[in-house]
Write a protein that holds these residues in place. Structure first.
Motif, PDB file in Angstrom:
ATOM      1  N   VAL A   1       0.839  -1.204   0.000  1.00  0.00           N
ATOM      2  CA  VAL A   1       0.000   0.000   0.000  1.00  0.00           C
ATOM      3  C   VAL A   1       0.874   1.255   0.000  1.00  0.00           C
ATOM      4  N   ALA A   2       1.932   1.270   0.788  1.00  0.00           N
ATOM      5  CA  ALA A   2       2.833   2.430   0.833  1.00  0.00           C
ATOM      6  C   ALA A   2       3.502   2.648  -0.518  1.00  0.00           C
TER       7      ALA A   2
ATOM      8  N   ALA B   1       0.969   4.118  -2.904  1.00  0.00           N
ATOM      9  CA  ALA B   1       0.715   5.522  -2.554  1.00  0.00           C
ATOM     10  C   ALA B   1       1.829   6.434  -3.069  1.00  0.00           C
TER      11      ALA B   1
ATOM     12  N   ALA C   1       1.223   9.307  -5.892  1.00  0.00           N
ATOM     13  CA  ALA C   1       1.576  10.694  -5.552  1.00  0.00           C
ATOM     14  C   ALA C   1       2.568  11.260  -6.567  1.00  0.00           C
TER      15      ALA C   1
END
Length: 189
Positions: free
Chosen positions: A41-42, A45, A49
């Motif tokens: 998930v990180a 993200a 971004a």
């Protein structure tokens, strides 16, 4: 006689020098899966971004130096004021010999950013933060992507556009819906 195992354990695990291994605590499979899921998930993200904000554009200038079309007659002119980012330059509306019109951005210096465009708008140019977001409130015409954040470039104006109604120009960031710079075109003839 003292059992060596008892004597070794009695001195504590820090004194082991004879190759005895202590069992390492094992993480549960659920905890490992949770850590992998968090890492995934990180990573997603960070990638999203980067695609949205395009942070590398803060460090990379795009230079352009197009010649002014000739022969041409100057119809209107304006000096850019800064909005979201410190900016300078001049905007000139030209009529070419064939009757077509070109909006020329001269000596532009502004920050690079994601999805910068050149807009004609009916919104009045306002200084300061009040002017950052007014250009998409009314009528506007996108003349195309900004060719470079430093230098001079030309943008054809469609023949059917009434410039009496669209008399201001904005360097518009379509990604974040803010003006980097703007000017009101003042007729010169």
């Amino acid at each position: 006689m003292i059992d060596n195992r008892l004597r070794c354990n009695a001195t504590g695990p820090t004194r082991h020098s004879d190759g005895m291994n202590l069992a390492k605590p094992r993480r549960s499979p659920l905890r490992r899966r949770l850590l992998w899921a968090c890492a995934l998930v990180a990573t997603i993200a960070v990638v999203v971004a980067a695609l949205v904000f395009e942070p590398w554009k803060l460090f990379v200038d795009e230079r352009v130096q197009e010649a002014a079309p000739a022969p041409s007659t100057e119809l209107a002119r304006g000096t850019l004021i800064s909005h979201e980012h410190e900016s300078s330059g001049t905007v000139v509306l030209l009529r070419l010999a064939d009757g077509s019109r070109v909006l020329r951005v001269e000596d532009l210096r502004t920050s690079n950013g994601p999805r910068l465009q050149v807009w004609l708008s009916d919104a009045p140019v306002q200084a300061g933060r009040d002017g950052w977001t007014v250009f998409d409130d009314g009528r506007h015409l996108d003349l195309g992507d900004l060719k470079g954040n430093i230098g001079s470039s030309n943008y054809p104006v469609p023949a059917d556009v009434d410039l009496a109604d669209l008399s201001s120009v904005s360097i518009w960031c379509a990604r974040f819906h803010v003006s980097f710079a703007a000017t009101e075109l003042t007729p010169t003839s």
